[in-house]
Design a protein around this motif. Structure first.
Motif, PDB file in Angstrom:
ATOM      1  N   LEU A 109     -13.217  27.418  -7.816  1.00  0.00           N
ATOM      2  CA  LEU A 109     -13.635  28.408  -6.819  1.00  0.00           C
ATOM      3  C   LEU A 109     -14.465  29.525  -7.448  1.00  0.00           C
ATOM      4  O   LEU A 109     -15.401  30.036  -6.826  1.00  0.00           O
ATOM      5  CB  LEU A 109     -12.407  28.976  -6.101  1.00  0.00           C
ATOM      6  CG  LEU A 109     -11.634  27.968  -5.252  1.00  0.00           C
ATOM      7  CD1 LEU A 109     -10.380  28.603  -4.680  1.00  0.00           C
ATOM      8  CD2 LEU A 109     -12.505  27.395  -4.154  1.00  0.00           C
ATOM      9  N   TYR A 110     -14.150  29.886  -8.680  1.00  0.00           N
ATOM     10  CA  TYR A 110     -14.884  30.940  -9.375  1.00  0.00           C
ATOM     11  C   TYR A 110     -16.319  30.509  -9.671  1.00  0.00           C
ATOM     12  O   TYR A 110     -17.259  31.280  -9.503  1.00  0.00           O
ATOM     13  CB  TYR A 110     -14.150  31.317 -10.666  1.00  0.00           C
ATOM     14  CG  TYR A 110     -14.796  32.448 -11.426  1.00  0.00           C
ATOM     15  CD1 TYR A 110     -14.666  33.764 -10.983  1.00  0.00           C
ATOM     16  CD2 TYR A 110     -15.536  32.201 -12.560  1.00  0.00           C
ATOM     17  CE1 TYR A 110     -15.265  34.809 -11.675  1.00  0.00           C
ATOM     18  CE2 TYR A 110     -16.144  33.235 -13.261  1.00  0.00           C
ATOM     19  CZ  TYR A 110     -16.001  34.532 -12.816  1.00  0.00           C
ATOM     20  OH  TYR A 110     -16.596  35.557 -13.502  1.00  0.00           O
ATOM     21  N   TYR A 111     -16.502  29.265 -10.114  1.00  0.00           N
ATOM     22  CA  TYR A 111     -17.827  28.767 -10.492  1.00  0.00           C
ATOM     23  C   TYR A 111     -18.558  28.078  -9.347  1.00  0.00           C
ATOM     24  O   TYR A 111     -19.710  27.679  -9.504  1.00  0.00           O
ATOM     25  CB  TYR A 111     -17.715  27.788 -11.666  1.00  0.00           C
ATOM     26  CG  TYR A 111     -17.325  28.432 -12.967  1.00  0.00           C
ATOM     27  CD1 TYR A 111     -17.870  29.642 -13.372  1.00  0.00           C
ATOM     28  CD2 TYR A 111     -16.405  27.818 -13.803  1.00  0.00           C
ATOM     29  CE1 TYR A 111     -17.504  30.230 -14.568  1.00  0.00           C
ATOM     30  CE2 TYR A 111     -16.039  28.395 -15.011  1.00  0.00           C
ATOM     31  CZ  TYR A 111     -16.595  29.602 -15.380  1.00  0.00           C
ATOM     32  OH  TYR A 111     -16.242  30.177 -16.577  1.00  0.00           O
ATOM     33  N   PHE A 112     -17.929  27.938  -8.208  1.00  0.00           N
ATOM     34  CA  PHE A 112     -18.524  27.179  -7.114  1.00  0.00           C
ATOM     35  C   PHE A 112     -19.909  27.685  -6.721  1.00  0.00           C
ATOM     36  O   PHE A 112     -20.866  26.905  -6.636  1.00  0.00           O
ATOM     37  CB  PHE A 112     -17.612  27.180  -5.876  1.00  0.00           C
ATOM     38  CG  PHE A 112     -18.254  26.534  -4.680  1.00  0.00           C
ATOM     39  CD1 PHE A 112     -18.330  25.160  -4.600  1.00  0.00           C
ATOM     40  CD2 PHE A 112     -18.816  27.297  -3.674  1.00  0.00           C
ATOM     41  CE1 PHE A 112     -18.948  24.545  -3.520  1.00  0.00           C
ATOM     42  CE2 PHE A 112     -19.428  26.697  -2.590  1.00  0.00           C
ATOM     43  CZ  PHE A 112     -19.498  25.321  -2.515  1.00  0.00           C
ATOM     44  N   LYS A 113     -20.026  28.971  -6.469  1.00  0.00           N
ATOM     45  CA  LYS A 113     -21.300  29.511  -5.971  1.00  0.00           C
ATOM     46  C   LYS A 113     -22.440  29.355  -6.966  1.00  0.00           C
ATOM     47  O   LYS A 113     -23.594  29.255  -6.571  1.00  0.00           O
ATOM     48  CB  LYS A 113     -21.131  30.986  -5.584  1.00  0.00           C
ATOM     49  CG  LYS A 113     -20.270  31.182  -4.347  1.00  0.00           C
ATOM     50  CD  LYS A 113     -20.136  32.649  -3.998  1.00  0.00           C
ATOM     51  CE  LYS A 113     -19.292  32.855  -2.775  1.00  0.00           C
ATOM     52  NZ  LYS A 113     -19.161  34.275  -2.418  1.00  0.00           N
ATOM     53  N   ALA A 114     -22.138  29.313  -8.240  1.00  0.00           N
ATOM     54  CA  ALA A 114     -23.177  29.091  -9.245  1.00  0.00           C
ATOM     55  C   ALA A 114     -23.451  27.604  -9.438  1.00  0.00           C
ATOM     56  O   ALA A 114     -24.607  27.177  -9.467  1.00  0.00           O
ATOM     57  CB  ALA A 114     -22.762  29.723 -10.572  1.00  0.00           C
ATOM     58  N   ASN A 115     -22.407  26.810  -9.544  1.00  0.00           N
ATOM     59  CA  ASN A 115     -22.581  25.383  -9.835  1.00  0.00           C
ATOM     60  C   ASN A 115     -23.198  24.596  -8.684  1.00  0.00           C
ATOM     61  O   ASN A 115     -23.853  23.585  -8.904  1.00  0.00           O
ATOM     62  CB  ASN A 115     -21.254  24.746 -10.234  1.00  0.00           C
ATOM     63  CG  ASN A 115     -20.912  24.978 -11.682  1.00  0.00           C
ATOM     64  OD1 ASN A 115     -21.727  25.429 -12.470  1.00  0.00           O
ATOM     65  ND2 ASN A 115     -19.688  24.665 -12.045  1.00  0.00           N
ATOM     66  N   THR A 141     -14.881  21.117  -2.244  1.00  0.00           N
ATOM     67  CA  THR A 141     -15.019  22.492  -1.745  1.00  0.00           C
ATOM     68  C   THR A 141     -16.180  22.594  -0.770  1.00  0.00           C
ATOM     69  O   THR A 141     -16.088  23.275   0.257  1.00  0.00           O
ATOM     70  CB  THR A 141     -15.198  23.479  -2.914  1.00  0.00           C
ATOM     71  OG1 THR A 141     -14.064  23.372  -3.784  1.00  0.00           O
ATOM     72  CG2 THR A 141     -15.322  24.914  -2.427  1.00  0.00           C
ATOM     73  N   THR A 142     -17.270  21.909  -1.060  1.00  0.00           N
ATOM     74  CA  THR A 142     -18.412  21.898  -0.147  1.00  0.00           C
ATOM     75  C   THR A 142     -18.003  21.317   1.201  1.00  0.00           C
ATOM     76  O   THR A 142     -18.343  21.874   2.260  1.00  0.00           O
ATOM     77  CB  THR A 142     -19.574  21.083  -0.743  1.00  0.00           C
ATOM     78  OG1 THR A 142     -19.924  21.635  -2.004  1.00  0.00           O
ATOM     79  CG2 THR A 142     -20.791  21.107   0.168  1.00  0.00           C
ATOM     80  N   ASP A 143     -17.265  20.206   1.194  1.00  0.00           N
ATOM     81  CA  ASP A 143     -16.786  19.614   2.443  1.00  0.00           C
ATOM     82  C   ASP A 143     -15.867  20.580   3.194  1.00  0.00           C
ATOM     83  O   ASP A 143     -15.924  20.684   4.418  1.00  0.00           O
ATOM     84  CB  ASP A 143     -16.042  18.305   2.177  1.00  0.00           C
ATOM     85  CG  ASP A 143     -16.968  17.163   1.789  1.00  0.00           C
ATOM     86  OD1 ASP A 143     -18.202  17.337   1.861  1.00  0.00           O
ATOM     87  OD2 ASP A 143     -16.454  16.092   1.414  1.00  0.00           O
ATOM     88  N   CYS A 144     -15.043  21.297   2.453  1.00  0.00           N
ATOM     89  CA  CYS A 144     -14.140  22.281   3.069  1.00  0.00           C
ATOM     90  C   CYS A 144     -14.920  23.402   3.745  1.00  0.00           C
ATOM     91  O   CYS A 144     -14.585  23.819   4.857  1.00  0.00           O
ATOM     92  CB  CYS A 144     -13.207  22.887   2.020  1.00  0.00           C
ATOM     93  SG  CYS A 144     -11.925  21.773   1.430  1.00  0.00           S
ATOM     94  N   TRP A 167     -20.737  34.988   3.531  1.00  0.00           N
ATOM     95  CA  TRP A 167     -21.078  34.855   2.114  1.00  0.00           C
ATOM     96  C   TRP A 167     -20.488  33.587   1.507  1.00  0.00           C
ATOM     97  O   TRP A 167     -20.824  33.201   0.402  1.00  0.00           O
ATOM     98  CB  TRP A 167     -20.633  36.099   1.332  1.00  0.00           C
ATOM     99  CG  TRP A 167     -21.259  37.335   1.899  1.00  0.00           C
ATOM    100  CD1 TRP A 167     -20.613  38.360   2.514  1.00  0.00           C
ATOM    101  CD2 TRP A 167     -22.654  37.658   1.930  1.00  0.00           C
ATOM    102  NE1 TRP A 167     -21.507  39.303   2.931  1.00  0.00           N
ATOM    103  CE2 TRP A 167     -22.783  38.903   2.585  1.00  0.00           C
ATOM    104  CE3 TRP A 167     -23.811  37.016   1.488  1.00  0.00           C
ATOM    105  CZ2 TRP A 167     -24.011  39.516   2.794  1.00  0.00           C
ATOM    106  CZ3 TRP A 167     -25.034  37.630   1.692  1.00  0.00           C
ATOM    107  CH2 TRP A 167     -25.119  38.857   2.338  1.00  0.00           C
ATOM    108  N   TRP A 168     -19.582  32.961   2.212  1.00  0.00           N
ATOM    109  CA  TRP A 168     -19.079  31.650   1.798  1.00  0.00           C
ATOM    110  C   TRP A 168     -19.699  30.546   2.650  1.00  0.00           C
ATOM    111  O   TRP A 168     -20.098  29.503   2.130  1.00  0.00           O
ATOM    112  CB  TRP A 168     -17.555  31.581   1.902  1.00  0.00           C
ATOM    113  CG  TRP A 168     -16.877  32.146   0.701  1.00  0.00           C
ATOM    114  CD1 TRP A 168     -16.432  33.426   0.526  1.00  0.00           C
ATOM    115  CD2 TRP A 168     -16.590  31.455  -0.524  1.00  0.00           C
ATOM    116  NE1 TRP A 168     -15.887  33.564  -0.724  1.00  0.00           N
ATOM    117  CE2 TRP A 168     -15.973  32.369  -1.394  1.00  0.00           C
ATOM    118  CE3 TRP A 168     -16.793  30.156  -0.957  1.00  0.00           C
ATOM    119  CZ2 TRP A 168     -15.549  32.029  -2.667  1.00  0.00           C
ATOM    120  CZ3 TRP A 168     -16.371  29.808  -2.238  1.00  0.00           C
ATOM    121  CH2 TRP A 168     -15.756  30.751  -3.075  1.00  0.00           C
ATOM    122  N   THR A 169     -19.787  30.752   3.952  1.00  0.00           N
ATOM    123  CA  THR A 169     -20.295  29.693   4.821  1.00  0.00           C
ATOM    124  C   THR A 169     -21.787  29.423   4.612  1.00  0.00           C
ATOM    125  O   THR A 169     -22.266  28.350   4.975  1.00  0.00           O
ATOM    126  CB  THR A 169     -20.030  30.008   6.311  1.00  0.00           C
ATOM    127  OG1 THR A 169     -20.636  31.261   6.649  1.00  0.00           O
ATOM    128  CG2 THR A 169     -18.541  30.043   6.590  1.00  0.00           C
TER     129      THR A 169
END
Length: 177
Positions: free
Chosen positions: A45-51, A74-77, A156-158
């Protein structure tokens, strides 16, 4: 800028196929060992937005394979959470998604069979249980991050719902949420 890799690659952990079976901080029943500190799910979850912006990802160890799988999940979620009208409904949606039938490495619907080894006969069910446990835990934590104290998902997540890590998705073609 290179992609972020898991800090657990150097840890001595058992593998199912060639996916690390790391301990996680969880209350969900399953085969994973339990810990009380930061785990692979926090790291995902920490690296998700960058990766999520990377189309290529160099695998440096078995923990990276788990990180890739959890990032794709996480993308599917997030796609599913974007459509949830409330936090309580989002928790139900995440549970349903976590326990839904999914393809394992070596099976026909799995998107990254080229970089994952097919688990042996005895490992198949244990890997399915472990990934289901991880999916349930990541869903619970993601709802807390995406909704926070609000009853609406954070933009900011969606906003990452349209991104595809490595141009892949765990969702089979034709199956919508």
């Amino acid at each position: 800028m290179p992609a972020y890799h898991s800090k657990y690659n150097e840890a001595e952990t058992p593998c199912l196929g060639n996916v690390a079976m790391l301990p996680i901080r969880t209350t969900v029943k399953g085969p994973a060992a339990r810990i009380d500190e930061e785990d692979i799910i926090d790291e995902t979850l920490y690296y998700f937005k960058a990766n999520v912006f990377f189309k290529n990802y160099e695998i440096k160890g078995p923990a990276d394979r788990l990180l890739i799988y959890l990032t794709l999940y996480t993308t599917d979620c997030i796609v599913k959470l974007q459509k949830s009208p409330s936090k309580s409904q989002a928790l139900k949606d995440m549970y349903s998604l976590a326990i839904a039938q999914f393809a394992l490495p070596g099976e026909a619907g799995f998107p990254l069979n080229a970089v994952y080894a097919k688990p042996s006969g005895a490992e198949v069910e244990k890997l399915r249980q472990y990934l289901t446990q991880c999916r349930q835990e990541i869903g619970q934590r993601l709802v807390e991050k995406v909704f926070g104290d609000s009853d609406k998902p954070s933009k900011w997540w969606t906003c990452f719902s349209r991104r595809k890590f490595m141009d892949k998705t765990l969702t089979p073609l034709g199956r919508q949420f």
